[in-house]
Design a protein around this motif. Structure first.
Motif, short mmCIF file in Angstrom:
data_model
loop_
_atom_site.label_atom_id
_atom_site.label_comp_id
_atom_site.label_asym_id
_atom_site.label_seq_id
_atom_site.Cartn_x
_atom_site.Cartn_y
_atom_site.Cartn_z
N VAL A 174 -8.97 24.68 2.25
CA VAL A 174 -9.36 23.28 2.52
C VAL A 174 -10.82 23.07 2.13
O VAL A 174 -11.17 22.07 1.50
N VAL A 181 -6.14 5.40 5.82
CA VAL A 181 -5.13 5.71 4.79
C VAL A 181 -4.96 7.22 4.72
O VAL A 181 -5.94 7.95 4.58
N LEU A 234 -8.60 8.78 5.06
CA LEU A 234 -9.83 8.04 4.84
C LEU A 234 -9.84 6.81 5.73
O LEU A 234 -8.85 6.08 5.81
N LEU A 262 -9.38 0.35 8.87
CA LEU A 262 -8.19 0.76 8.14
C LEU A 262 -8.23 2.25 7.91
O LEU A 262 -9.27 2.80 7.59
N VAL A 266 -13.27 14.47 -2.03
CA VAL A 266 -12.57 13.19 -2.11
C VAL A 266 -13.18 12.39 -3.26
O VAL A 266 -14.39 12.18 -3.32
N ILE A 315 0.19 7.89 -1.20
CA ILE A 315 -0.16 7.46 0.16
C ILE A 315 1.05 7.64 1.07
O ILE A 315 2.13 7.09 0.79
N ARG A 324 -12.03 3.30 7.02
CA ARG A 324 -13.12 2.41 6.67
C ARG A 324 -13.02 1.14 7.50
O ARG A 324 -11.93 0.61 7.72
N ILE A 384 -8.27 -1.74 -0.15
CA ILE A 384 -7.15 -1.96 0.79
C ILE A 384 -7.68 -2.57 2.08
O ILE A 384 -7.07 -3.48 2.66
N ALA A 385 -8.83 -2.08 2.55
CA ALA A 385 -9.41 -2.61 3.79
C ALA A 385 -9.79 -4.07 3.63
O ALA A 385 -9.57 -4.89 4.53
N THR A 412 -17.29 5.35 4.74
CA THR A 412 -15.88 5.77 4.71
C THR A 412 -15.80 7.17 5.28
O THR A 412 -16.42 8.11 4.77
N VAL A 414 -12.07 6.51 -2.62
CA VAL A 414 -12.90 5.75 -1.69
C VAL A 414 -12.87 4.27 -2.06
O VAL A 414 -12.77 3.39 -1.18
N LYS A 424 -3.69 10.10 2.57
CA LYS A 424 -3.35 10.27 1.15
C LYS A 424 -3.21 11.75 0.83
O LYS A 424 -4.04 12.56 1.24
N CYS A 433 -3.82 0.10 10.63
CA CYS A 433 -4.84 -0.95 10.74
C CYS A 433 -5.07 -1.22 12.22
O CYS A 433 -4.12 -1.50 12.95
N ASN A 435 -5.68 14.02 2.88
CA ASN A 435 -6.93 13.47 3.41
C ASN A 435 -6.65 12.16 4.12
O ASN A 435 -5.80 11.38 3.69
N ASN A 484 2.38 3.10 -3.23
CA ASN A 484 1.65 4.15 -3.95
C ASN A 484 2.22 5.51 -3.54
O ASN A 484 2.25 5.84 -2.36
N VAL A 500 -9.53 2.76 -1.00
CA VAL A 500 -9.45 2.47 0.43
C VAL A 500 -10.29 1.26 0.78
O VAL A 500 -9.90 0.43 1.61
N SER A 514 -5.83 24.47 10.73
CA SER A 514 -5.34 24.88 9.43
C SER A 514 -5.19 26.39 9.41
O SER A 514 -6.00 27.11 9.99
N CYS A 536 -13.94 10.61 5.96
CA CYS A 536 -12.85 11.37 5.33
C CYS A 536 -12.54 12.59 6.16
O CYS A 536 -13.43 13.40 6.43
N GLU A 596 -10.53 15.90 5.83
CA GLU A 596 -9.81 16.67 4.83
C GLU A 596 -9.03 17.80 5.50
O GLU A 596 -9.57 18.50 6.35
N SER A 597 -7.79 17.95 5.10
CA SER A 597 -6.98 19.03 5.65
C SER A 597 -6.03 19.52 4.57
O SER A 597 -5.97 18.96 3.48
N ASP A 598 -5.27 20.60 4.89
CA ASP A 598 -4.34 21.09 3.87
C ASP A 598 -3.09 20.21 3.78
O ASP A 598 -2.23 20.45 2.94
N THR A 607 0.83 -1.21 0.00
CA THR A 607 0.00 0.00 0.00
C THR A 607 0.86 1.25 0.00
O THR A 607 0.56 2.23 -0.69
#
Lengths: 91, 156
Positions: free
Chosen positions: B113, A86, A75, A84, B119, A18, A77, B130-131, A64, B124, A88, A23, A73, A15, B127, B107, A66, A68-70, A12
């Motif tokens: 943002v 991630v 994510l 998990l 997204v 990422i 799930r 992957i999960a 899922t 999605v 990204k 986990c 992101n 990528n 992910v 921020s 999410c 979000e920030s500067d 993973t």
């Protein structure tokens, strides 16, 4: 025994977008992490995913989450008993 | 009496206790006198305790009904008011120094943002995949029983 999971996390991270993966189990215990996500994020990740799942009545519908920030992101799930996350970067 | 060798003078030697009792009076007492002494001394202790409790309560009690009848002199009143206001001032200063911790700033550019792209569905789905892979990898972690745990010892 955990070789398959470790290999999967390494794959993973290959990528380029990422920068972190984590986990955890249902109690927030860390099962494996890489990059920007670590032990200390396990609790928050599991709780956020669990709370999001309680928003919907359908038990098979796994949302899922999410964040979000500067700085990318995150994510999250849940799949079965594990959650998990991630991290990204926006591409 | 009762011993093989004795100088033979005191008849109380064989009956004298090895460890002298400090509470025992010197004068000869019979059983009833000793009991009465014990009772009166314990009663005296109780009375002392009771008196101490009453005195402590009287010191700590603030009788509100008596304040109205008492008159405070002007200078004493001013003194007390000044004393209380300085105490309150000190407390106010210490309280105001402990401000509640503000929420962290996440921020420096929230507009950026919020205006950024959503997204994507591809992310999605990625992910989610992957999960699913991680879950199947974890389900491979299981105990592989090769031998019996409990073994019978063959005793010849």
């Amino acid at each position: 025994m955990e070789g398959a999971l470790e290999q999967h996390l390494d794959d993973t991270m290959k990528n380029p977008a990422i920068v972190g993966v984590l986990c955890t189990d249902a109690q927030g215990h860390n099962l494996g992490c890489r990059g920007s996500l670590s032990d200390e994020h396990g609790g928050v990740v599991s709780v956020l995913a669990k709370q999001a799942a309680s928003l919907t009545k359908d038990p098979t519908d796994s949302p899922t989450v999410c964040l979000e920030s500067d700085s990318g992101n995150i994510l999250m799930r849940t799949h079965g008993t594990i959650t998990l996350a991630v991290h990204k970067m926006a591409s | 009496m009762g011993c093989c060798f004795s100088t033979g003078s005191n008849q109380d030697d064989s009956k004298k206790p090895l460890i002298p009792d400090p509470n025992l009076d010197r004068k000869p007492t019979n059983g009833s006198d000793r009991n009465a002494d014990g009772l009166s001394s314990s009663r005296k202790n109780d009375q002392d305790l009771h008196a101490a409790i009453v005195q402590r309560t009287a010191l700590n009690i603030i009788d509100v009904s008596a304040v109205i009848s008492q008159g405070l002199e002007q200078h004493e009143y001013m003194d007390r008011a000044r004393q209380y206001s300085t105490k309150v001032g000190v407390l106010n200063r210490t309280w105001s120094q402990k401000k509640p911790v503000p929420l962290p700033s996440l921020s420096s550019q929230p507009h950026q943002v919020l205006a950024a792209d959503l997204v994507s569905n591809a992310d999605v789905q990625q992910v989610s995949k992957i999960a699913a892979y991680a879950y199947s990898a974890i389900s491979q972690i299981k105990v592989d029983a090769k031998e019996e745990l409990v073994v019978q010892f063959a005793i010849p």
